[in-house]
Design a protein around this motif. Structure first.
Motif, mmCIF file in Angstrom:
data_model
loop_
_atom_site.group_PDB
_atom_site.id
_atom_site.type_symbol
_atom_site.label_atom_id
_atom_site.label_comp_id
_atom_site.label_asym_id
_atom_site.label_seq_id
_atom_site.Cartn_x
_atom_site.Cartn_y
_atom_site.Cartn_z
ATOM 1 N N VAL A 128 0.839 -1.207 0.000
ATOM 2 C CA VAL A 128 0.000 0.000 0.000
ATOM 3 C C VAL A 128 0.866 1.246 0.000
ATOM 4 C CG1 VAL A 128 -1.770 1.255 1.281
ATOM 5 C CG2 VAL A 128 -1.834 -1.248 1.170
ATOM 6 N N ASN A 129 1.971 1.228 0.740
ATOM 7 C CA ASN A 129 2.845 2.396 0.796
ATOM 8 C C ASN A 129 3.566 2.645 -0.519
ATOM 9 O OD1 ASN A 129 2.203 2.837 3.500
ATOM 10 N ND2 ASN A 129 3.828 1.472 4.219
ATOM 11 N N ARG A 153 -1.294 19.685 8.682
ATOM 12 C CA ARG A 153 -2.626 19.463 8.140
ATOM 13 C C ARG A 153 -3.141 18.068 8.483
ATOM 14 N NH1 ARG A 153 -5.383 21.971 3.917
ATOM 15 N NH2 ARG A 153 -7.511 21.137 3.901
ATOM 16 N N LEU A 154 -2.254 17.055 8.437
ATOM 17 C CA LEU A 154 -2.647 15.679 8.755
ATOM 18 C C LEU A 154 -2.565 15.373 10.241
ATOM 19 C CD1 LEU A 154 -0.885 13.774 5.825
ATOM 20 C CD2 LEU A 154 -3.298 14.345 6.028
ATOM 21 N N ASP A 155 -2.040 16.344 11.026
ATOM 22 C CA ASP A 155 -1.942 16.185 12.480
ATOM 23 C C ASP A 155 -1.124 14.938 12.834
ATOM 24 O OD1 ASP A 155 -2.242 16.698 15.141
ATOM 25 O OD2 ASP A 155 -4.196 15.720 15.300
ATOM 26 N N THR A 156 0.091 14.860 12.250
ATOM 27 C CA THR A 156 0.973 13.719 12.510
ATOM 28 C C THR A 156 2.410 14.198 12.527
ATOM 29 O OG1 THR A 156 1.561 11.483 11.813
ATOM 30 C CG2 THR A 156 1.234 13.100 10.079
ATOM 31 N N ARG A 164 1.058 5.360 4.461
ATOM 32 C CA ARG A 164 -0.349 5.512 4.131
ATOM 33 C C ARG A 164 -1.228 4.697 5.074
ATOM 34 N NH1 ARG A 164 1.763 5.291 -1.301
ATOM 35 N NH2 ARG A 164 1.664 7.365 -2.218
ATOM 36 N N THR A 165 -0.586 3.790 5.817
ATOM 37 C CA THR A 165 -1.288 3.004 6.828
ATOM 38 C C THR A 165 -0.524 3.132 8.138
ATOM 39 O OG1 THR A 165 -0.020 1.015 6.253
ATOM 40 C CG2 THR A 165 -2.123 1.341 5.124
ATOM 41 N N ASN A 166 -1.214 2.899 9.233
ATOM 42 C CA ASN A 166 -0.600 2.970 10.560
ATOM 43 C C ASN A 166 0.108 4.327 10.749
ATOM 44 O OD1 ASN A 166 0.164 2.192 13.101
ATOM 45 N ND2 ASN A 166 1.890 0.930 12.422
ATOM 46 N N ARG A 167 -0.638 5.395 10.498
ATOM 47 C CA ARG A 167 -0.100 6.750 10.663
ATOM 48 C C ARG A 167 -0.901 7.452 11.759
ATOM 49 N NH1 ARG A 167 0.117 9.965 5.284
ATOM 50 N NH2 ARG A 167 -2.132 9.925 5.600
ATOM 51 N N LEU A 170 -0.933 13.114 16.327
ATOM 52 C CA LEU A 170 -0.090 13.565 17.437
ATOM 53 C C LEU A 170 -0.773 13.349 18.782
ATOM 54 C CD1 LEU A 170 1.313 16.889 15.937
ATOM 55 C CD2 LEU A 170 2.541 14.744 16.290
ATOM 56 N N SER A 171 -2.081 13.480 18.814
ATOM 57 C CA SER A 171 -2.800 13.281 20.074
ATOM 58 C C SER A 171 -2.663 11.836 20.572
ATOM 59 C CB SER A 171 -4.272 13.633 19.890
ATOM 60 O OG SER A 171 -4.837 12.849 18.841
ATOM 61 N N ARG A 172 -2.638 10.893 19.633
ATOM 62 C CA ARG A 172 -2.472 9.492 20.039
ATOM 63 C C ARG A 172 -1.019 9.181 20.360
ATOM 64 N NH1 ARG A 172 -5.190 4.912 16.716
ATOM 65 N NH2 ARG A 172 -4.427 3.896 18.613
#
Length: 253
Positions: A128-129, A153-156, A164-167, A170-172
């Motif tokens: 997928v990546n 924008r993506l908050d990461t 694209r997966t397992n991203r 920041l809150s988590r």
């Protein structure tokens, strides 16, 4: 007297064969007596065999019949055995071909089950990546375009943008308790994952080859059926595909 002989032998010098002089080391090992005995014995055995064959050739009757005269022939200077007709009945041949097809189908089924099991474990996340896709963001003006930050924008985290997966956001990430980084353990996990993907690819290729073999065997079996008309060849078989035939439609009574 015997005791005197034993005592005399104890004082005798032990005979040793000379070694290869240093000036002749480039010629290899110096042949010892045991090497000469073995070579001479082999030579004499070969000479006896040749002598026996010459005697048999001289005593042979040229008009004598033996079955190998009619069971073999010479082709382009090479002596070859003639192929004998199969004494099996048509029912026996059909049964043997059916067993071959069943065996190939059985092995193909085993490979398919192992492929499903590996795919359920790996989930193909890395593929997928590597897939190219487009993610469109809409902005209002040029100022927002100039100050645009993808990670914000993506908050990461910026290091996770390639995923694209397992991203996670920041809150988590703040709430997650990350284990101590172990480079050796991470290398072993990556190697194990690489070997699993490699095994999956090999099994997929093997399952594809077994599918082609099964299709070719089924086509050969269908062509030997004398009850139907001879089909027309549409496409010749290759190493990756079975031949394609087209049968004339016959109405069933």
């Amino acid at each position: 007297m015997s005791s005197w002989k034993k005592a005399a032998k104890s004082t005798q010098k032990t005979h040793r064969e000379r070694h290869q002089p240093e000036s002749r080391q480039h010629l290899g090992l110096l042949e010892k007596k045991k090497d000469y005995v073995a070579r001479a014995k082999d030579h004499h055995d070969k000479q006896k065999t040749l002598k026996l064959l010459r005697r048999r050739a001289l005593n042979k009757n040229p008009d004598e019949f033996y079955f190998h005269m009619i069971n073999s022939k010479v082709e382009k200077g090479v002596h070859r055995e003639k192929s004998k007709d199969d004494t099996s009945t048509p029912e026996q041949i059909q049964l043997m071909e059916t067993q071959d097809i069943k065996y190939v189908a059985h092995k193909r089924n085993i490979e398919a089950k192992k492929i499903d099991k590996l795919q359920s474990q790996l989930h193909m996340i890395d593929a997928v990546n590597e897939t190219k896709n487009k993610h469109t963001f809409f902005i209002n003006d040029s100022k927002e375009l100039r100050d645009f930050d993808l990670a914000k924008r993506l908050d990461t985290h910026p290091a996770l943008l390639s995923r694209r997966t397992n991203r996670p956001k920041l809150s988590r990430l703040k709430d997650m308790k990350l284990p101590k980084f172990d480079k050796t353990l991470l290398g072993k996990i990556e190697q194990q994952k690489h070997m699993s993907y490699k095994e999956l690819q090999k099994r997929i290729d093997r399952e594809r080859e077994l599918t082609v073999v099964q299709q070719k065997l089924e086509m050969q079996r269908a062509l030997k059926d004398r009850k139907v008309t001879k089909p027309k060849l549409v496409q010749r078989g290759t190493k990756n595909a079975a031949p394609i035939y087209k049968w004339k439609y016959e109405r069933k009574r």
